[in-house]
Design an enzyme around this catalytic site. Structure first.
Site, PDB file in Angstrom:
ATOM      1  N   GLU A   1      -5.655  -5.650  10.336  1.00  0.00           N
ATOM      2  CA  GLU A   1      -4.519  -4.413  10.507  1.00  0.00           C
ATOM      3  C   GLU A   1      -4.919  -3.712  11.822  1.00  0.00           C
ATOM      4  O   GLU A   1      -5.618  -2.978  11.913  1.00  0.00           O
ATOM      5  CB  GLU A   1      -4.663  -3.313   9.439  1.00  0.00           C
ATOM      6  CG  GLU A   1      -4.168  -4.096   8.163  1.00  0.00           C
ATOM      7  CD  GLU A   1      -3.665  -2.992   7.125  1.00  0.00           C
ATOM      8  OE1 GLU A   1      -2.510  -2.844   6.512  1.00  0.00           O
ATOM      9  OE2 GLU A   1      -4.521  -1.943   6.907  1.00  0.00           O
TER      10      GLU A   1
ATOM     11  N   GLY B   1       2.054   1.930  10.770  1.00  0.00           N
ATOM     12  CA  GLY B   1       3.197   3.121  10.631  1.00  0.00           C
ATOM     13  C   GLY B   1       3.632   3.517  11.819  1.00  0.00           C
ATOM     14  O   GLY B   1       4.345   4.551  12.097  1.00  0.00           O
TER      15      GLY B   1
ATOM     16  N   HIS C   1      -9.597   0.847   4.732  1.00  0.00           N
ATOM     17  CA  HIS C   1      -8.592   1.115   5.424  1.00  0.00           C
ATOM     18  C   HIS C   1      -8.864   1.855   6.749  1.00  0.00           C
ATOM     19  O   HIS C   1      -9.492   2.753   6.461  1.00  0.00           O
ATOM     20  CB  HIS C   1      -7.582   1.626   4.479  1.00  0.00           C
ATOM     21  CG  HIS C   1      -6.009   1.511   4.965  1.00  0.00           C
ATOM     22  ND1 HIS C   1      -5.687   2.530   6.052  1.00  0.00           N
ATOM     23  CD2 HIS C   1      -5.095   0.869   4.905  1.00  0.00           C
ATOM     24  CE1 HIS C   1      -4.497   2.135   6.223  1.00  0.00           C
ATOM     25  NE2 HIS C   1      -4.045   1.146   5.884  1.00  0.00           N
TER      26      HIS C   1
ATOM     27  N   LYS D   1      -0.021   4.310  -0.337  1.00  0.00           N
ATOM     28  CA  LYS D   1      -0.509   5.216   0.335  1.00  0.00           C
ATOM     29  C   LYS D   1      -0.587   6.584  -0.357  1.00  0.00           C
ATOM     30  O   LYS D   1      -0.641   6.817  -1.735  1.00  0.00           O
ATOM     31  CB  LYS D   1      -0.427   5.721   1.607  1.00  0.00           C
ATOM     32  CG  LYS D   1      -0.152   4.237   2.728  1.00  0.00           C
ATOM     33  CD  LYS D   1      -0.144   4.707   4.065  1.00  0.00           C
ATOM     34  CE  LYS D   1       0.026   3.136   4.866  1.00  0.00           C
ATOM     35  NZ  LYS D   1      -0.066   3.208   6.490  1.00  0.00           N
TER      36      LYS D   1
ATOM     37  N   ASN E   1       0.852  -1.147   0.070  1.00  0.00           N
ATOM     38  CA  ASN E   1      -0.047  -0.013  -0.176  1.00  0.00           C
ATOM     39  C   ASN E   1       0.822   1.114   0.019  1.00  0.00           C
ATOM     40  O   ASN E   1       1.544   1.487   1.031  1.00  0.00           O
ATOM     41  CB  ASN E   1      -0.905  -0.113   1.270  1.00  0.00           C
ATOM     42  CG  ASN E   1      -1.606   1.110   1.342  1.00  0.00           C
ATOM     43  OD1 ASN E   1      -1.866   1.933   0.314  1.00  0.00           O
ATOM     44  ND2 ASN E   1      -2.553   1.218   2.316  1.00  0.00           N
TER      45      ASN E   1
ATOM     46  N   SER F   1       3.289  -2.485  10.071  1.00  0.00           N
ATOM     47  CA  SER F   1       4.764  -2.530  10.390  1.00  0.00           C
ATOM     48  C   SER F   1       5.432  -3.912   9.994  1.00  0.00           C
ATOM     49  O   SER F   1       6.219  -4.099  10.654  1.00  0.00           O
ATOM     50  CB  SER F   1       5.026  -2.106  11.863  1.00  0.00           C
ATOM     51  OG  SER F   1       4.532  -0.638  12.264  1.00  0.00           O
TER      52      SER F   1
ATOM     53  N   GLU G   1      -7.088   4.150   8.033  1.00  0.00           N
ATOM     54  CA  GLU G   1      -7.081   5.757   7.812  1.00  0.00           C
ATOM     55  C   GLU G   1      -8.170   6.221   7.264  1.00  0.00           C
ATOM     56  O   GLU G   1      -8.837   7.428   7.412  1.00  0.00           O
ATOM     57  CB  GLU G   1      -5.795   5.951   6.826  1.00  0.00           C
ATOM     58  CG  GLU G   1      -4.497   5.643   7.599  1.00  0.00           C
ATOM     59  CD  GLU G   1      -3.168   5.293   6.890  1.00  0.00           C
ATOM     60  OE1 GLU G   1      -3.176   5.283   5.631  1.00  0.00           O
ATOM     61  OE2 GLU G   1      -2.247   4.898   7.482  1.00  0.00           O
TER      62      GLU G   1
ATOM     63  N   GLY H   1       4.668   1.277   4.596  1.00  0.00           N
ATOM     64  CA  GLY H   1       6.170   2.008   4.922  1.00  0.00           C
ATOM     65  C   GLY H   1       7.043   1.128   4.055  1.00  0.00           C
ATOM     66  O   GLY H   1       7.598   1.643   3.109  1.00  0.00           O
TER      67      GLY H   1
HETATM   68  C1  PEP Z   1      -0.830   0.134   6.160  1.00  0.00           C
HETATM   69  O1  PEP Z   1      -1.089   1.285   6.122  1.00  0.00           O
HETATM   70  O2  PEP Z   1      -1.938  -0.730   5.561  1.00  0.00           O
HETATM   71  C2  PEP Z   1       0.174  -0.493   6.817  1.00  0.00           C
HETATM   72  C3  PEP Z   1       0.046  -1.733   7.045  1.00  0.00           C
HETATM   73  O3  PEP Z   1       1.205   0.172   7.031  1.00  0.00           O
HETATM   74  P1  PEP Z   1       2.602   0.180   7.713  1.00  0.00           P
HETATM   75  O4  PEP Z   1       3.424  -1.271   7.252  1.00  0.00           O
HETATM   76  O5  PEP Z   1       3.304   1.295   7.511  1.00  0.00           O
HETATM   77  O6  PEP Z   1       2.486  -0.116   9.277  1.00  0.00           O
END
Ligand code: PEP
Length: 251
Positions: free
Chosen positions: A167, A173, A95, A11, A9, A212, A97, A234
């Site tokens: 998640e 993040g 998601h 983003k 992703n 993460s 966010e 990320g």
């Molecule tokens: C995400 O936003 O779907 C995600 C898992 O981000 P990160 O790997 O940066 O935690």
């Protein structure tokens, strides 16, 4: 046997130059044949990325879509049917966010999920609890309700050829990762919830872990019984790191 998936992703990240560089890096990766790999660029870059990755094993997805599947008067939105035209094969839905920052409700998530399904693309339904919800002991109830919103409205059959991504919001993040055991407990609960409705769909349902994920922790997470790969934020912006995560899913 479920085919593992690793989804990147991107983003709201990237310029034309950095996206071109990332694509070059991805093209150089040795990716395991037995893993489905997809990247989710921003809407702006989506069709360029799709064109650039044509002929590779990498698939391209969108991070969101409109609640209606067909084109129409809805300023600023992108219809699922337009995403198909742009080379998209998958769409992230719900998601955290979007749920938490943009106020997307379960009913909006359900409509987007249905829009994606109606085009034949694969929805990747994101579910997960906040830190406060986990600390209050509500993790399984929160995740179950997010999943039930879809199965109650659209039926369990809607999960056929769909993907669920667990998640935990507190792990996205932040550099904090659920332990393999914490993640497995939620994944097993998701699968059991689906199995109570349809055992066959539950067995075939891919449930990804996100939060993460990096090359250093991927193998341990992906080694758990009900973790079928990862949704990576990320770390997916670094082609070598992402390639290593994909290889961990193929072990
Ligand atoms: C995400 O936003 O779907 C995600 C898992 O981000 P990160 O790997 O940066 O935690």
């Amino acid at each position: 046997m479920r085919c593992p998936m690793v989804a990147g992703n991107w983003k709201m990240q990237g310029t034309r130059a950095s996206v071109a560089e990332l694509i070059e890096g991805l093209r150089r990766q040795e990716l395991p044949e037995a893993v489905e790999v997809a990247v989710f660029p921003s809407m702006l870059h989506l069709s360029r990325v799709s064109d650039a990755l044509a002929g590779t094993v990498l698939r391209v997805g969108a991070q969101d879509c409109a609640v209606q599947s067909e084109q129409g008067a809805l300023t600023g939105e992108v219809a699922a049917s337009q995403l198909v035209d742009g080379g998209c094969k998958l769409v992230l839905v719900g998601h955290s966010e979007r749920r938490l920052i943009l106020g997307e409700s379960d009913s909006v998530v359900v409509r987007k999920f249905a829009a994606v399904k109606s085009t034949g693309m694969t929805p990747v339904l994101c579910v997960g609890e906040t830190r406060e919800q986990r600390e209050a002991g509500f993790t399984l109830a929160v995740v179950a309700a997010q999943l039930a919103a879809v199965t109650d409205a659209l039926g369990v059959q809607s999960l056929h050829n769909a993907v669920v991504a667990y998640e935990p919001v507190w792990a996205i993040g932040t550099g904090l990762t659920a332990t393999p055991e914490q993640a497995q407990a939620v994944h097993a609960s998701i699968r059991a919830q689906v199995a109570r409705l349809d055992a066959e769909i539950a067995e075939g349902l891919r449930i990804l872990y996100g939060g993460s994920v990096k090359a250093a922790n991927a193998a341990e997470l992906f080694g758990m019984q009900d973790i079928d790969g990862g949704l990576v934020g990320g770390a997916s912006l670094n082609a070598d790191e992402f390639g290593a995560i994909c290889r961990a899913a193929g072990m």
